[in-house]
Design an enzyme around this catalytic site. Structure first.
Site, PDB file in Angstrom:
ATOM      1  N   GLU A   1      -3.093   3.138  13.140  1.00 45.14           N
ATOM      2  CA  GLU A   1      -3.550   3.663  11.848  1.00 45.14           C
ATOM      3  C   GLU A   1      -2.518   4.529  11.140  1.00 45.14           C
ATOM      4  O   GLU A   1      -2.132   4.269  10.001  1.00 45.14           O
ATOM      5  CB  GLU A   1      -4.842   4.462  12.066  1.00 45.14           C
ATOM      6  CG  GLU A   1      -5.382   5.126  10.819  1.00 45.14           C
ATOM      7  CD  GLU A   1      -5.929   4.119   9.820  1.00 45.14           C
ATOM      8  OE1 GLU A   1      -6.988   3.561  10.090  1.00 45.14           O
ATOM      9  OE2 GLU A   1      -5.278   3.887   8.791  1.00 45.14           O
TER      10      GLU A   1
ATOM     11  N   ASP B   1      -0.189   3.569   7.795  1.00 46.14           N
ATOM     12  CA  ASP B   1      -0.340   4.315   6.545  1.00 46.14           C
ATOM     13  C   ASP B   1       1.022   4.683   5.941  1.00 46.14           C
ATOM     14  O   ASP B   1       1.248   4.477   4.757  1.00 46.14           O
ATOM     15  CB  ASP B   1      -1.164   5.595   6.765  1.00 46.14           C
ATOM     16  CG  ASP B   1      -2.631   5.293   7.036  1.00 46.14           C
ATOM     17  OD1 ASP B   1      -3.031   4.120   6.908  1.00 46.14           O
ATOM     18  OD2 ASP B   1      -3.373   6.234   7.381  1.00 46.14           O
TER      19      ASP B   1
ATOM     20  N   SER C   1      -7.936   0.156   5.706  1.00 50.51           N
ATOM     21  CA  SER C   1      -6.920   1.099   6.161  1.00 50.51           C
ATOM     22  C   SER C   1      -5.559   0.671   5.664  1.00 50.51           C
ATOM     23  O   SER C   1      -4.674   1.494   5.456  1.00 50.51           O
ATOM     24  CB  SER C   1      -6.878   1.131   7.688  1.00 50.51           C
ATOM     25  OG  SER C   1      -8.014   1.766   8.185  1.00 50.51           O
TER      26      SER C   1
ATOM     27  N   ILE D   1     -11.023 -10.007  -9.274  1.00 47.92           N
ATOM     28  CA  ILE D   1     -11.247 -10.874  -8.110  1.00 47.92           C
ATOM     29  C   ILE D   1     -12.651 -11.459  -8.215  1.00 47.92           C
ATOM     30  O   ILE D   1     -13.627 -10.708  -8.300  1.00 47.92           O
ATOM     31  CB  ILE D   1     -11.116 -10.072  -6.787  1.00 47.92           C
ATOM     32  CG1 ILE D   1      -9.830  -9.239  -6.767  1.00 47.92           C
ATOM     33  CG2 ILE D   1     -11.194 -11.013  -5.589  1.00 47.92           C
ATOM     34  CD1 ILE D   1      -8.557 -10.018  -6.919  1.00 47.92           C
TER      35      ILE D   1
ATOM     36  N   ASP E   1     -17.575  -5.572  -9.633  1.00 46.89           N
ATOM     37  CA  ASP E   1     -18.566  -5.987  -8.642  1.00 46.89           C
ATOM     38  C   ASP E   1     -18.484  -5.050  -7.449  1.00 46.89           C
ATOM     39  O   ASP E   1     -17.500  -4.314  -7.286  1.00 46.89           O
ATOM     40  CB  ASP E   1     -18.361  -7.454  -8.227  1.00 46.89           C
ATOM     41  CG  ASP E   1     -16.951  -7.721  -7.720  1.00 46.89           C
ATOM     42  OD1 ASP E   1     -16.592  -7.165  -6.658  1.00 46.89           O
ATOM     43  OD2 ASP E   1     -16.193  -8.465  -8.382  1.00 46.89           O
TER      44      ASP E   1
END
Ligand SMILES: *[C@@H]1O[C@H](CO)[C@@H](O)[C@H](O)[C@H]1NC(C)=O
Ligand SMILES: *[C@@H]1O[C@H](CO)[C@@H](O)[C@H](O)[C@H]1NC(C)=O
Ligand SMILES: *[C@@H]1O[C@H](CO)[C@@H](O)[C@H](O)[C@H]1NC(C)=O
Ligand SMILES: *[C@@H]1O[C@H](CO)[C@@H](O)[C@H](O)[C@H]1NC(C)=O
Ligand SMILES: *[C@@H]1O[C@H](CO)[C@@H](O)[C@H](O)[C@H]1NC(C)=O
Ligand SMILES: *[C@@H]1O[C@H](CO)[C@@H](O)[C@H](O)[C@H]1NC(C)=O
Length: 568
Positions: free
Chosen positions: A278, A282, A485, A530, A550
């Site tokens: 993680e 990042d 992430s 999208i 959406d």
């Protein structure tokens, strides 16, 4: 003794009164009001009660005092963030923002009297500059007496993590209306930070230069590098592997080789020695895309350490608040932050969530943009049962993504390794800047998912970024990472470079960008809309994508060049 009756029944039925409680003035002991909005009707799923909390265990409590002129702050935020308002971009200074949230004198006085009644040393209480949050470290025995409750040690069955919590607490009547929240008391969250899933895609995948091209920002050169900064928030003792980062630069962004990030530790955050995917992911994407923007990692402590053979729990501080208070106390914080962690909204006590979000609003008013991942489990992972004792199946929105600016990936097809999170908050009402976009979507949605979500809630996400098959190097190995992430730092890099552009032109940074994005997004074409895919979960097909906003991909993915032109 008689005046203590209700207190004893509520709190000390099994523990027995201590000397301190017996000497309490009836004003503070006799008439306790249960805080229903932060009470839980039973132990949250996944947690188990282990034992009564040791009486001498020290709890660090965060007390949110009622903010004096918060409505005015929100009003100012609306004006500052509204592109059509004459004050657009005129962000507040730290002092101006602090002044608006400073509690009324009467709140401070009564709070101090309460501390005094419990012999809490005033010098041991730390306060934010605005004095709207106070932090006190007290033994469990004192906390139980102050809050008319009983603390236990709970264990999270999946992870073995332990926490000292209670299912409810009370306040003496004179304090009601002066205190918004006290945590950690009933907050069991931070159990579902989105895991990075690793796919087997080894030969092809997205890289920082691919994404710079995809989002139309390859030709932009950062110019305001002495002023503009990007903050990467890191929790849970995670760290960012510098060797891996350099290898990513070497491979994909050679001009960035040697570029490093600073680390600020918040609340004794531990900077780990074995980095998980993680943290490294990042910085690889945040820095790989925003180079040469300076990056600061905020390593935030606050998760209870796992001590498998001991019932002595560790630190019980709650990390979002630790982080936001730290940033609010900085005179010049980074203009953009990315956070890839989230909790199920229902595991975060509502009043506490509101107060944390009030702090986010303060940062917005000061010109800071915050991005949060919207999670990887569609409309909800697991059984999706409600926490309120009724056990109904409901979609599970995430906090803090359920309130602010966050960016999941493009809605991937059935072949994706995760499902983009999206939906509607049960805590936060729909903000006016979303009215047009969200009501159009709800109309198109018709009866689909009816009863499973709150149609008047704040819809999320706001926009999207690609999050499937991003190539990374972790611990020397190349992986294709997937999840929000991955997409959150990508989107943060886009915002950071837009801020770079604004600052280089002598303009204010974007700050709370949502009103601008929605005004912009609805003009069409500025974001890639999208329209394929959905976000199944909770045993349903979830929400569907469609033209314009959406509850899967928000307004779409950014086109840097068009957005930059719009800001020119
Ligand atoms: C705020 O920052 C100042 C100096 O930068 C520091 O002395 C003070 O302790 C900080 N306050 C809090 C509440 O963190
Ligand atoms: C970037 O610049 C090159 C060379 O000037 C040009 O061919 C290309 O179209 C530009 N790309 C974008 C996305 O503007
Ligand atoms: C941080 O750690 C030091 C040393 O272990 C300790 O003295 C201090 O109280 C800790 N501070 C916080 C905020 O937990
Ligand atoms: C809901 O689930 C909890 C925890 O599993 C259980 O204790 C409770 O009895 C259930 N309530 C109902 C109404 O089914
Ligand atoms: C970083 O990755 C290298 C391999 O690239 C590995 O040898 C090292 O142990 C890692 N360091 C940390 C702090 O995880
Ligand atoms: C997306 O949907 C449109 C319209 O339904 C369709 O024509 C197109 O083939 C779809 N694209 C993908 C990649 O599924």
């Amino acid at each position: 003794m008689l005046v203590l009756t209700s207190f004893l029944l509520a709190c000390l039925a099994s523990a027995g009164p201590t000397l301190a409680t017996l000497s309490l003035h009836p004003r503070w002991a006799g008439d306790l009001v249960r805080r229903d909005t932060e009470a839980l009707s039973y132990i949250p799923r996944g947690w188990e009660r282990i034992t009564k909390a040791p009486q001498d265990h020290v709890l660090t409590l965060r007390v949110g005092l009622k903010q004096g002129r918060f409505d005015e702050l929100v009003h100012r935020l609306d004006q500052i963030s509204d592109p059509s308002h004459s004050d657009y971009g005129r962000h507040l200074s730290k002092e101006e923002a602090d002044e608006l949230v400073k509690p009324h004198h009467s709140s401070l006085t009564i709070f101090n009297e309460w501390l005094d009644a419990h012999s809490v040393d005033p010098t041991s209480v730390s306060r934010t500059a605005a004095a709207d949050w106070a932090t006190l470290s007290v033994p469990v025995s004192v906390a139980e007496s102050m809050l008319g409750c009983e603390f236990h040690v709970y264990e999270h069955t999946g992870s073995g993590k332990q926490a000292v919590r209670t299912l409810e607490y009370s306040l003496p009547r004179p304090l009601v209306g002066h205190i918004d929240t006290i945590q950690p008391t009933t907050y069991f969250g931070f159990g579902s930070s989105s895991d990075v899933s690793i796919t087997a895609c080894a030969t092809t995948g997205w890289t920082p230069p691919c994404l710079l091209a995809l989002y139309n920002m390859a030709n932009y050169t950062a110019q305001a590098t002495s002023e503009n900064k990007l903050g990467v928030v890191s929790y849970a003792g995670d760290c960012q592997n510098k060797t891996d980062l350099q290898n990513v630069f070497q491979k994909y962004r050679p001009e960035a080789v040697g570029e490093d990030f600073d680390v600020l530790t918040v609340n004794n955050g531990t900077y780990g020695t074995e980095c998980e995917g993680e943290g490294t992911l990042d910085v690889e994407y945040a820095m790989g895309m925003s180079y040469p923007t300076s990056t600061i990692v905020y390593a935030v402590g606050g998760e209870p350490p796992f001590t498998p053979d001991s019932i002595t729990p560790g630190n019980t501080n709650e990390p979002y608040l630790e982080w936001v208070q730290y940033v609010l106390n900085q005179t010049n914080p980074p203009q953009t932050f990315t956070t890839s962690y989230a909790d199920d909204e229902q595991t975060v006590p509502r009043d506490y969530a509101v107060r944390v979000c009030n702090s986010f609003a303060q940062l917005g008013a000061r010109g800071v943009s915050l991005l949060f991942g919207s999670g990887d489990a569609g409309v909800g992972g697991g059984d999706c049962l409600t926490n309120d004792g009724t056990n109904q199946t409901k979609f599970q929105p995430l906090f803090p993504a359920s309130w602010y600016l966050q960016y999941p990936e493009v809605a991937a097809g059935d072949n994706a390794a995760f499902t983009t999170g999206g939906g509607f908050s049960n805590y936060f009402a729909r903000p006016s800047y979303q009215d047009s976009a969200v009501s159009t979507y709800l109309e198109a949605l018709g009866d689909r998912n009816s009863g499973l979500f709150n149609p008047s809630g704040r819809g999320y996400p706001d926009i999207a970024a690609i999050g499937d098959g991003l190539l990374t190097i972790e611990d020397g190995q190349e992986f294709a990472e997937s999840g929000t992430s991955a997409s959150t730092p990508v989107a943060a890099a886009v915002i950071a470079l837009l801020n770079d552009y604004l600052i280089s032109q002598g303009k204010s940074p974007l700050g709370f960008a949502n009103p601008w994005l929605y005004a912009t997004g609805l003009q069409g074409e500025l974001l890639h809309d999208i329209v394929n895919g959905s976000n199944p979960g909770c045993g349903t097909d979830g929400f569907m994508t469609r033209p314009a906003w959406d509850a899967v991909t928000g307004l779409g993915t950014p086109d840097f060049d068009k957005l930059r032109n719009l800001l020119a």
